[in-house]
Scaffold this motif. Structure first.
Motif, PDB file in Angstrom:
ATOM      1  N   LEU A  71       0.835  -1.198   0.000  1.00 55.50           N
ATOM      2  CA  LEU A  71       0.000   0.000   0.000  1.00 55.50           C
ATOM      3  C   LEU A  71       0.870   1.249   0.000  1.00 55.50           C
ATOM      4  N   GLU A  72       0.501   2.199  -0.825  1.00 53.23           N
ATOM      5  CA  GLU A  72       1.290   3.431  -0.943  1.00 53.23           C
ATOM      6  C   GLU A  72       1.358   4.191   0.376  1.00 53.23           C
ATOM      7  N   THR A  73       0.285   4.123   1.146  1.00 51.10           N
ATOM      8  CA  THR A  73       0.226   4.911   2.374  1.00 51.10           C
ATOM      9  C   THR A  73       1.069   4.339   3.507  1.00 51.10           C
ATOM     10  N   ILE A  74       1.468   3.074   3.428  1.00 48.50           N
ATOM     11  CA  ILE A  74       2.270   2.484   4.502  1.00 48.50           C
ATOM     12  C   ILE A  74       3.605   1.976   3.985  1.00 48.50           C
ATOM     13  N   SER A  75       4.026   2.480   2.841  1.00 50.16           N
ATOM     14  CA  SER A  75       5.336   2.120   2.309  1.00 50.16           C
ATOM     15  C   SER A  75       6.109   3.399   2.002  1.00 50.16           C
ATOM     16  N   ALA A 120       8.143   5.048  -0.806  1.00 46.40           N
ATOM     17  CA  ALA A 120       8.471   4.951  -2.232  1.00 46.40           C
ATOM     18  C   ALA A 120       8.296   3.521  -2.731  1.00 46.40           C
ATOM     19  N   GLY A 121       7.246   2.842  -2.231  1.00 43.21           N
ATOM     20  CA  GLY A 121       6.981   1.479  -2.654  1.00 43.21           C
ATOM     21  C   GLY A 121       7.762   0.429  -1.898  1.00 43.21           C
ATOM     22  N   MET A 122       8.515   0.828  -0.901  1.00 41.03           N
ATOM     23  CA  MET A 122       9.318  -0.118  -0.122  1.00 41.03           C
ATOM     24  C   MET A 122       8.600  -0.453   1.173  1.00 41.03           C
ATOM     25  N   GLY A 123       8.277  -1.718   1.353  1.00 41.13           N
ATOM     26  CA  GLY A 123       7.650  -2.142   2.585  1.00 41.13           C
ATOM     27  C   GLY A 123       8.636  -2.113   3.739  1.00 41.13           C
ATOM     28  N   ILE A 124       8.148  -1.764   4.925  1.00 40.55           N
ATOM     29  CA  ILE A 124       8.987  -1.744   6.124  1.00 40.55           C
ATOM     30  C   ILE A 124       8.370  -2.722   7.121  1.00 40.55           C
ATOM     31  N   ALA A 125       9.149  -3.706   7.526  1.00 40.25           N
ATOM     32  CA  ALA A 125       8.648  -4.734   8.424  1.00 40.25           C
ATOM     33  C   ALA A 125       8.588  -4.216   9.853  1.00 40.25           C
ATOM     34  N   GLY A 126       7.656  -4.764  10.630  1.00 38.82           N
ATOM     35  CA  GLY A 126       7.603  -4.415  12.034  1.00 38.82           C
ATOM     36  C   GLY A 126       8.821  -4.950  12.770  1.00 38.82           C
ATOM     37  N   GLY A 127       9.030  -4.472  13.976  1.00 36.78           N
ATOM     38  CA  GLY A 127      10.157  -4.954  14.765  1.00 36.78           C
ATOM     39  C   GLY A 127      11.435  -4.197  14.471  1.00 36.78           C
ATOM     40  N   THR A 128      12.526  -4.921  14.263  1.00 35.08           N
ATOM     41  CA  THR A 128      13.854  -4.316  14.100  1.00 35.08           C
ATOM     42  C   THR A 128      13.919  -3.391  12.892  1.00 35.08           C
ATOM     43  N   ASP A 129      13.329  -3.825  11.781  1.00 40.49           N
ATOM     44  CA  ASP A 129      13.365  -3.021  10.558  1.00 40.49           C
ATOM     45  C   ASP A 129      12.748  -1.646  10.796  1.00 40.49           C
ATOM     46  N   MET A 130      11.541  -1.621  11.340  1.00 47.86           N
ATOM     47  CA  MET A 130      10.857  -0.356  11.600  1.00 47.86           C
ATOM     48  C   MET A 130      11.590   0.476  12.651  1.00 47.86           C
ATOM     49  N   ALA A 131      12.133  -0.198  13.665  1.00 46.96           N
ATOM     50  CA  ALA A 131      12.848   0.526  14.720  1.00 46.96           C
ATOM     51  C   ALA A 131      14.030   1.297  14.162  1.00 46.96           C
ATOM     52  N   HIS A 132      14.746   0.720  13.209  1.00 50.91           N
ATOM     53  CA  HIS A 132      15.882   1.421  12.606  1.00 50.91           C
ATOM     54  C   HIS A 132      15.423   2.685  11.870  1.00 50.91           C
ATOM     55  N   PHE A 133      14.296   2.613  11.165  1.00 49.10           N
ATOM     56  CA  PHE A 133      13.808   3.792  10.450  1.00 49.10           C
ATOM     57  C   PHE A 133      13.335   4.864  11.435  1.00 49.10           C
ATOM     58  N   PHE A 134      12.696   4.472  12.527  1.00 52.88           N
ATOM     59  CA  PHE A 134      12.273   5.440  13.529  1.00 52.88           C
ATOM     60  C   PHE A 134      13.467   6.123  14.196  1.00 52.88           C
ATOM     61  N   ASN A 135      14.571   5.418  14.301  1.00 52.18           N
ATOM     62  CA  ASN A 135      15.747   5.945  15.003  1.00 52.18           C
ATOM     63  C   ASN A 135      16.808   6.507  14.062  1.00 52.18           C
ATOM     64  N   ALA A 136      16.487   6.599  12.777  1.00 55.65           N
ATOM     65  CA  ALA A 136      17.509   6.983  11.789  1.00 55.65           C
ATOM     66  C   ALA A 136      18.097   8.366  12.033  1.00 55.65           C
ATOM     67  N   SER A 178     -12.052   0.899   4.169  1.00 49.84           N
ATOM     68  CA  SER A 178     -11.246  -0.312   4.204  1.00 49.84           C
ATOM     69  C   SER A 178     -10.019  -0.143   3.323  1.00 49.84           C
ATOM     70  N   ALA A 179      -8.901  -0.727   3.778  1.00 50.42           N
ATOM     71  CA  ALA A 179      -7.675  -0.724   2.987  1.00 50.42           C
ATOM     72  C   ALA A 179      -7.606  -1.924   2.062  1.00 50.42           C
ATOM     73  N   ALA A 180      -8.645  -2.753   2.065  1.00 49.16           N
ATOM     74  CA  ALA A 180      -8.676  -3.914   1.176  1.00 49.16           C
ATOM     75  C   ALA A 180      -8.756  -3.448  -0.276  1.00 49.16           C
ATOM     76  N   ALA A 198      -6.515   4.826   1.511  1.00 47.18           N
ATOM     77  CA  ALA A 198      -6.772   4.296   2.845  1.00 47.18           C
ATOM     78  C   ALA A 198      -5.457   4.073   3.580  1.00 47.18           C
ATOM     79  N   PHE A 199      -5.419   4.475   4.838  1.00 41.80           N
ATOM     80  CA  PHE A 199      -4.236   4.289   5.678  1.00 41.80           C
ATOM     81  C   PHE A 199      -4.619   3.391   6.852  1.00 41.80           C
ATOM     82  N   PRO A 200      -4.247   2.099   6.808  1.00 40.03           N
ATOM     83  CA  PRO A 200      -4.561   1.212   7.929  1.00 40.03           C
ATOM     84  C   PRO A 200      -3.577   1.418   9.072  1.00 40.03           C
TER      85      PRO A 200
END
Length: 294
Positions: free
Chosen positions: A62-66, A68-84, A199-201, A245-247
């Motif tokens: 989904l464009e709203t949760i990626s 530039a089209g790059m998915g970010i996984a929960g956990g360590t992956d997302m934590a690194h982006f939050f702390n960048a 719905s984001a479906a 839609a932004f889930p």
């Protein structure tokens, strides 16, 4: 719960679907038997080179949760982006992820490091291809075939005409009815006009499978307490006027999530409405959110 471990073991041993533990994710409801973690699993990231040409059949994140089209996984992956912006290590991690994604988009048209739901669907697709499952694309079902013994197949409509498929069993896996305005109006009180539930479906989830089942005697069960599985979703208006839609997949388990009307003042957004299950929004939280610049 009883057969969950068997299901996970089946996928682990016999398919390309491999999981990571989502042990930090609590149950949604603090009811009898609930746990603060250990119930959930998530698909392992997947290298999309394993799909070959089938990669481009896979819907992007989904464009709203990626990003530039790059998915970010929960956990360590997302934590690194939050702390960048606070950690050199996280900044380097995020830079490498973005650089690799940018190169893959230039070279292949989309990112090939898949996470979250994209990874799960890719792994399921790879498993189906390995099992020599035949895919009939762009051929919606128009009716089910039935005789005295039960459902015996289906008629598909393709560009070349009708296709009859005979089978010992038919599984209807068609995505529910998140964008079926008529059924929404019938089943969802706050969507009495077929509108008001966001719905984001995918937009194509129009309840076709339910209607097909009803044509051969199936019945829609309206005795449940809720006709749908609810999740908080915002509507975001881009500068172009397109509404997406932004889930709220991350913050939905956090305490204090409320039902509010929130104004986003960022240059690319207009007022956003959030629909959740929480009963009310405290005055303090509303004032705090309305003061935020973005």
């Amino acid at each position: 719960m009883r057969y969950g471990p068997e299901m996970v073991e089946f996928f682990r041993r016999r398919t390309a679907v491999q999981f990571l533990s989502g042990s930090k994710m609590p149950d949604f409801h603090n009811s009898r038997g609930s746990a603060n973690g250990g119930r959930s699993v998530t698909a392992q990231p997947y290298d999309a080179r394993g799909l070959g040409d089938w990669l481009h059949r896979l819907r992007p994140p989904l464009e709203t949760i990626s990003l530039a089209g790059m998915g970010i996984a929960g956990g360590t992956d997302m934590a690194h982006f939050f702390n960048a912006t606070r950690s050199p290590r996280s900044a380097l991690y995020a830079a490498r992820r973005l650089a690799r994604h940018g190169w893959q988009r230039l070279r292949y048209g989309r990112g090939r490091y898949l996470v979250n739901g994209n990874a799960l669907v890719a792994r399921l697709l790879r498993s189906a291809l390995d099992a020599n499952v035949h895919f009939q694309l762009n051929a919606p079902v128009t009716r089910l075939l039935q005789d005295a013994s039960g459902i015996t197949g289906a008629i598909l409509c393709s560009d070349d005409g009708e296709i009859q498929v005979n089978a010992r069993a038919v599984v209807l896996a068609c995505g529910g009815f998140p964008h079926d305005k008529q059924r929404l109006a019938e089943q969802v009180p706050h969507a009495a006009q077929g509108y008001g539930h966001f719905s984001a479906a995918p937009p194509g989830n129009q309840g076709d499978g339910i209607r097909l089942g009803e044509t051969v005697g199936g019945q829609f069960d309206d005795s449940l307490k809720h006709p749908m599985a609810w999740a908080p979703v915002s509507r975001v208006s881009l500068a172009s006027g397109i509404q997406l839609a932004f889930p709220h997949l991350v913050e939905r388990a956090k305490p204090g999530l409320s039902r509010c009307a929130i104004t986003a003042n960022a240059s690319s957004m207009k007022p956003t409405r959030i629909m959740t299950l929480s009963p009310r929004c405290s005055r303090r939280r509303r004032r705090e959110k309305n003061r935020r610049p973005g």
